[in-house]
Design a protein around this motif. Structure first.
Motif, PDB file in Angstrom:
ATOM      1  N   GLY A 171     109.948   3.333  26.128  1.00  0.00           N
ATOM      2  CA  GLY A 171     109.717   4.220  24.998  1.00  0.00           C
ATOM      3  C   GLY A 171     108.340   4.841  24.982  1.00  0.00           C
ATOM      4  O   GLY A 171     107.992   5.568  24.056  1.00  0.00           O
ATOM      5  N   GLU A 172     107.556   4.576  26.010  1.00  0.00           N
ATOM      6  CA  GLU A 172     106.215   5.172  26.064  1.00  0.00           C
ATOM      7  C   GLU A 172     106.070   5.954  27.348  1.00  0.00           C
ATOM      8  O   GLU A 172     106.743   5.682  28.333  1.00  0.00           O
ATOM      9  N   PHE A 173     105.141   6.894  27.333  1.00  0.00           N
ATOM     10  CA  PHE A 173     104.883   7.618  28.567  1.00  0.00           C
ATOM     11  C   PHE A 173     104.229   6.676  29.572  1.00  0.00           C
ATOM     12  O   PHE A 173     103.499   5.766  29.199  1.00  0.00           O
ATOM     13  N   ARG A 174     104.473   6.952  30.827  1.00  0.00           N
ATOM     14  CA  ARG A 174     103.909   6.075  31.864  1.00  0.00           C
ATOM     15  C   ARG A 174     102.393   6.237  31.939  1.00  0.00           C
ATOM     16  O   ARG A 174     101.860   7.310  31.629  1.00  0.00           O
ATOM     17  N   LYS A 175     101.748   5.180  32.369  1.00  0.00           N
ATOM     18  CA  LYS A 175     100.304   5.230  32.536  1.00  0.00           C
ATOM     19  C   LYS A 175      99.940   4.948  33.988  1.00  0.00           C
ATOM     20  O   LYS A 175      98.808   4.646  34.317  1.00  0.00           O
ATOM     21  N   ILE A 176     100.932   5.024  34.832  1.00  0.00           N
ATOM     22  CA  ILE A 176     100.702   4.789  36.261  1.00  0.00           C
ATOM     23  C   ILE A 176     101.354   5.903  37.062  1.00  0.00           C
ATOM     24  O   ILE A 176     102.231   6.605  36.560  1.00  0.00           O
ATOM     25  N   GLY A 177     100.910   6.031  38.307  1.00  0.00           N
ATOM     26  CA  GLY A 177     101.478   7.050  39.171  1.00  0.00           C
ATOM     27  C   GLY A 177     102.830   6.615  39.723  1.00  0.00           C
ATOM     28  O   GLY A 177     103.100   5.430  39.845  1.00  0.00           O
TER      29      GLY A 177
END
Ligand SMILES: Nc1ncnc2c1ncn2[C@@H]1O[C@H](COP(=O)(O)OP(=O)(O)OP(=O)(O)O)[C@@H](O)[C@H]1O
Length: 293
Positions: A162-168
């Motif tokens: 439910g959250e945007f990713r914070k990793i590539g």
């Protein structure tokens, strides 16, 4: 599937190779690319992100990064110019039966202890093994996502639901696919929503074209750690239904050919293949419906 986060994970175990999405970070060697592929990829990344490196020491580079502009300007995803992959053949009843069998295990222990092997496909169903594995993994992922985060002592990354990713992230089939840096995602999602709103308001795009572009844009931004394909297909289905078209299932496509289709849309800025696929699927669903009448 999160190879970096859960290398010996329950989820990695038994998952189809084609389902892996490789995650990258500067500290982790994850790639399985040949030297030539690595070089090509590096050249492409530099081409896109060199402006960022060039301005890194200058004031304003964070804003540049956060604007999503570098990736967006290179690929123009919102500019208007012109399995079986989803085809898992198991029915809802098959899936229900697999779930019932899965539940006989202690799922919490299974997910907590990543060294434990998952129940083998043969113990769950007599259907094709890879399809059973796929369903099993999706069911377990859903269970995990719907379980309070505190319950498992997993790395923070797994709690991204439910959250945007914070990793590539990196595409498994086409190594030259470039997903935006995580810092670009919020701005790009804002742009994506503006693009959808404008297109609906202006009625400027044919519904099938808009549905295809929504699908490709969401896949290209790849906003989440996992589930991007499913979200993109659901949003496309929503657009189709709202415009009086049937929701489509990409029955005849392998994940590799869909990846190639999306790559052409991104790198070649050519969505013709995708439009064709969508149109063919709509027609085939309507024909099937017609003959059932
Ligand atoms: N080269 C590519 N460019 C953009 N998107 C791609 C590319 N290759 C694959 N994809 C998309 O990425 C999706 C996989 O991403 P992710 O694993 O986050 O989604 P998922 O919903 O978990 O997987 P699935 O689609 O198998 O259910 C694929 O379904 C496809 O739609």
């Amino acid at each position: 599937m999160l190879r970096r986060i859960i290398p010996s994970s329950a989820f990695a175990y038994g998952t189809r190779g084609s389902q892996f999405r490789l995650l990258f970070s500067s500290s982790v060697k994850f790639q399985e690319l040949s030297a030539r592929q690595e070089r090509e990829r590096q050249e492409l990344l530099e081409k896109i992100y060199l402006p960022l490196y060039g301005t890194r020491k200058m004031p304003g580079w964070i804003e540049l990064l956060e604007s999503g502009k570098l990736w967006e300007d290179y690929f123009h995803p919102f500019r208007w110019t012109s399995r079986d992959y989803e085809g898992n053949t198991l029915t809802v009843h098959d899936t229900q039966a697999i779930w019932e069998k899965l539940k006989k295990n202690n799922l919490d222990i299974l997910l907590e202890n990543r060294k434990l092997p998952l129940p083998g496909p043969r113990s769950l169903s007599d259907k094709p093994e890879n399809e059973v594995i796929e369903i099993r993994n999706h069911l377990l992922s859903n269970y995990l996502v719907n379980t309070p985060k505190e319950k498992f002592e997993w790395e923070d990354e797994i709690c991204y639901a439910g959250e945007f990713r914070k990793i590539g992230v990196m595409a498994s089939h086409v190594h030259l696919t470039v997903y935006p840096y995580p810092q670009e995602v919020p701005a790009l999602m804002k742009r994506f929503i503006e693009f959808c709103d404008e297109s609906i308001k202006n009625d400027s795009l044919h519904p099938l074209i808009l549905a295809s572009r929504v699908f490709s844009s969401l896949n290209h931004v790849h906003p989440f750690v996992d589930g991007n394909g499913r979200v993109a297909r659901s949003v496309m289905a929503l657009y189709l239904i709202r415009n009086g078209y049937p929701p489509i299932v990409f029955q005849q496509m392998t994940s590799g050919s869909m990846a190639a289709c999306l790559y052409t849309a991104q790198a070649g800025n050519d969505l013709t293949f995708l439009y064709n696929v969508v149109l063919q699927n709509v027609i085939s669903i309507l024909m099937r419906y017609r003959y059932q009448q």
